[in-house]
Design a protein around this motif. Structure first.
Motif, short mmCIF file in Angstrom:
data_model
loop_
_atom_site.label_atom_id
_atom_site.label_comp_id
_atom_site.label_asym_id
_atom_site.label_seq_id
_atom_site.Cartn_x
_atom_site.Cartn_y
_atom_site.Cartn_z
N ASP A 62 0.36 -2.79 -5.41
CA ASP A 62 0.98 -3.54 -6.51
C ASP A 62 1.62 -2.58 -7.51
O ASP A 62 2.73 -2.82 -8.01
CB ASP A 62 -0.05 -4.42 -7.22
N TRP A 63 0.91 -1.48 -7.80
CA TRP A 63 1.39 -0.51 -8.78
C TRP A 63 2.68 0.17 -8.32
O TRP A 63 3.66 0.22 -9.06
CB TRP A 63 0.30 0.53 -9.01
N ILE A 64 2.69 0.67 -7.09
CA ILE A 64 3.86 1.41 -6.62
C ILE A 64 5.05 0.48 -6.41
O ILE A 64 6.19 0.82 -6.75
CB ILE A 64 3.54 2.20 -5.32
N THR A 65 4.81 -0.73 -5.91
CA THR A 65 5.91 -1.69 -5.69
C THR A 65 6.54 -2.10 -7.01
O THR A 65 7.76 -2.17 -7.13
CB THR A 65 5.39 -2.94 -4.95
N ARG A 66 5.70 -2.36 -8.02
CA ARG A 66 6.21 -2.76 -9.33
C ARG A 66 7.05 -1.66 -9.96
O ARG A 66 8.13 -1.90 -10.51
CB ARG A 66 5.05 -3.12 -10.26
#
Length: 242
Positions: free
Chosen positions: A40-44
């Motif tokens: 979630d962190w890297i995609t966002r």
């Protein structure tokens, strides 16, 4: 420096024959002690900062060792995200804790070393940043003129703090928090615009042009303009930069 090299090891990649040093995004996520799930962190952040594959980051398949160590990846195919040093440094700006500060200093040292062994890469990176930075200056000058016209129509004099308030208002929309809080969180001194990345500068340029139009439309209420600008950025910016 040696301790950070162990925790955040550099990986070598060749892009069009040019040697690059990259950071594993998962290593950075662990080091920064991010509470959000890694995927979630890297995609966002890729979406928010507009990072491009082949320029800011590179994909590769996770090794069997990585798959075994990462609980999130079990039973699913996962990408291994390798970040350029400048990209990794930008991501440390999202972490306001001590780990983020340590990582930023480390990446600055890495860039200094890169400047010694590959000065042409650093020169190109800084040149592009300056182009992006200069592109924002002209819209802001036009915005200042629009602010003066607006005040004149209201029979008022444009004071120095009016320019500052307008600039800080627009910048806060881009950052998602006040300029003062952003500076405190990231230990920034001086002009905050000199620390913004290309994506943030592009948003800033867009909002300055939009604010100019609102001022010339006699939308005089400061808070009303701020609400309108935030709405315009959320609904139109992705489309205009795709």
């Amino acid at each position: 420096m040696n301790d950070l090299t162990t925790l955040l090891p550099l990986h070598t990649n060749f892009n069009q024959g040019i040697k690059q040093q990259l950071i594993n995004a998962h290593d950075l996520w662990l080091f920064l002690e991010i509470k959000t799930r890694f995927n979630d962190w890297i995609t966002r952040n890729i979406k928010e900062y507009g990072f491009k594959q082949g320029k800011d980051l590179f994909y590769s398949n996770l090794s069997k060792k990585d798959l075994a160590q990462n609980q999130e990846t079990r039973g699913r195919k996962q990408k291994n995200y390798l970040l350029t040093i400048s990209t990794a440094k930008e991501l440390t700006m999202t972490a306001s804790n001590q780990q983020g500060k340590l990582a930023r200093r480390y990446f600055i040292q890495c860039e200094e070393r890169l400047a010694e062994i590959a000065p042409e890469i650093i020169k190109e990176y800084r040149s592009q940043w300056q182009i992006d930075r200069n592109a924002v200056k002209t819209p802001f000058k036009r915005l200042c003129n629009a602010l003066e016209r607006n005040k004149e129509r209201l029979g008022k004099t444009t004071e120095k703090h009016h320019y500052t308030n307008e600039s800080n208002m627009i910048t806060s929309i881009v950052l998602g928090m006040s300029v003062q809080h952003w500076k405190q969180a990231h230990s920034i001194n001086g002009d905050i615009r000199d620390t913004l990345n290309a994506e943030q500068l592009a948003k800033l340029e867009y909002l300055e042009q939009a604010d100019l139009v609102l001022l010339d439309m006699n939308i005089n209420n400061f808070h009303h303009r701020k609400e309108k600008l935030a709405e315009m950025l959320a609904t139109n910016f992705t489309e205009t930069t795709s």
